[in-house]
Write an enzyme that holds these catalytic residues in place. Structure first.
Site, short mmCIF file in Angstrom:
data_model
loop_
_atom_site.label_atom_id
_atom_site.label_comp_id
_atom_site.label_asym_id
_atom_site.label_seq_id
_atom_site.Cartn_x
_atom_site.Cartn_y
_atom_site.Cartn_z
N ASP A 16 53.68 44.62 34.30
CA ASP A 16 54.29 43.34 34.76
C ASP A 16 54.24 42.28 33.73
OD1 ASP A 16 56.25 41.86 36.52
OD2 ASP A 16 54.46 40.92 36.90
N LEU A 51 47.99 55.78 56.58
CA LEU A 51 46.86 56.41 57.50
C LEU A 51 45.62 56.04 57.14
CD1 LEU A 51 48.72 59.82 57.92
CD2 LEU A 51 48.73 57.87 59.41
N CYS A 52 45.44 55.12 56.13
CA CYS A 52 43.93 54.71 55.73
C CYS A 52 43.33 53.86 56.68
CB CYS A 52 44.08 54.10 54.45
SG CYS A 52 44.28 55.24 52.84
N HIS A 53 42.18 54.16 56.93
CA HIS A 53 41.26 53.40 57.65
C HIS A 53 40.84 52.02 57.41
CE1 HIS A 53 40.19 57.19 59.41
NE2 HIS A 53 40.10 56.59 60.29
N MET A 112 40.74 56.27 48.12
CA MET A 112 42.13 55.50 48.10
C MET A 112 41.89 53.84 47.54
SD MET A 112 43.88 58.02 48.94
CE MET A 112 45.54 56.99 48.67
N GLU A 113 40.61 53.28 48.15
CA GLU A 113 40.53 52.12 47.51
C GLU A 113 40.49 52.13 46.07
OE1 GLU A 113 40.13 52.07 51.62
OE2 GLU A 113 39.35 53.34 50.22
#
Length: 158
Positions: free
Chosen positions: A130, A77-79, A115-116
């Site tokens: 990793d 739901l992120c733009h 969010m970014e």
């Protein structure tokens, strides 16, 4: 917190992308931080340039930057945003022992870039994990959080 106070949940209880069309375009920025905890010996391997997979920190920083640019592809739901800056720094910290990660993201837009910033730190930490898992099975990703944001309703940390 009630369901109706969640911006991504409609009155019908269904998820939706928030309409930011009426919001003003403003300068926005956010900073997120996190840690990757590891054995002191693992930190020494990186510090001495002996990691089996090569340039661990540089690779993780690039991975985090690339991930920030793809956040809307990863979080449903992120733009999708046009980012003007993604900076990511990873530093070794003997006291942890481990790595401290910090990302700052900027845009001029109608919605924030928290969010970014979180995605940049998360993917950078996963990349470190990793690249070092062959030498350390005790690593732990910890403390990923937004520590500052500006340009929206709830500014803090800057």
């Amino acid at each position: 917190m009630s369901e109706n106070s969640l911006s991504h949940i409609g009155k019908d209880g269904r998820a939706h992308m928030v309409d930011v069309g009426a919001k003003a375009v403003t300068a926005r920025k956010a900073r997120a931080e996190g840690r990757l905890l590891c054995a002191a010996e693992t930190l020494a391997i990186v510090r001495d340039g002996k990691a089996p997979k090569g340039a661990v920190i540089a690779t993780a920083e690039i991975a985090g930057i690339m991930a920030a640019k793809k956040t809307a592809d990863l979080i449903p739901l992120c733009h999708p945003l046009s980012l003007s800056k993604v900076g990511l720094e990873i530093v070794m910290d003997e006291a942890l022992p481990g790595f401290r990660l910090s990302a700052e993201v900027k845009t001029a837009g109608q919605t924030g870039v928290e969010m970014e910033a979180l995605t940049a730190v998360s993917v950078a930490a996963l990349t470190l994990y990793d690249m070092l898992k062959a030498v350390d099975k005790t690593m732990r990703i910890d403390g990923i959080e937004v520590v500052a944001k500006a340009g929206g309703k709830a500014d803090y940390g800057y």
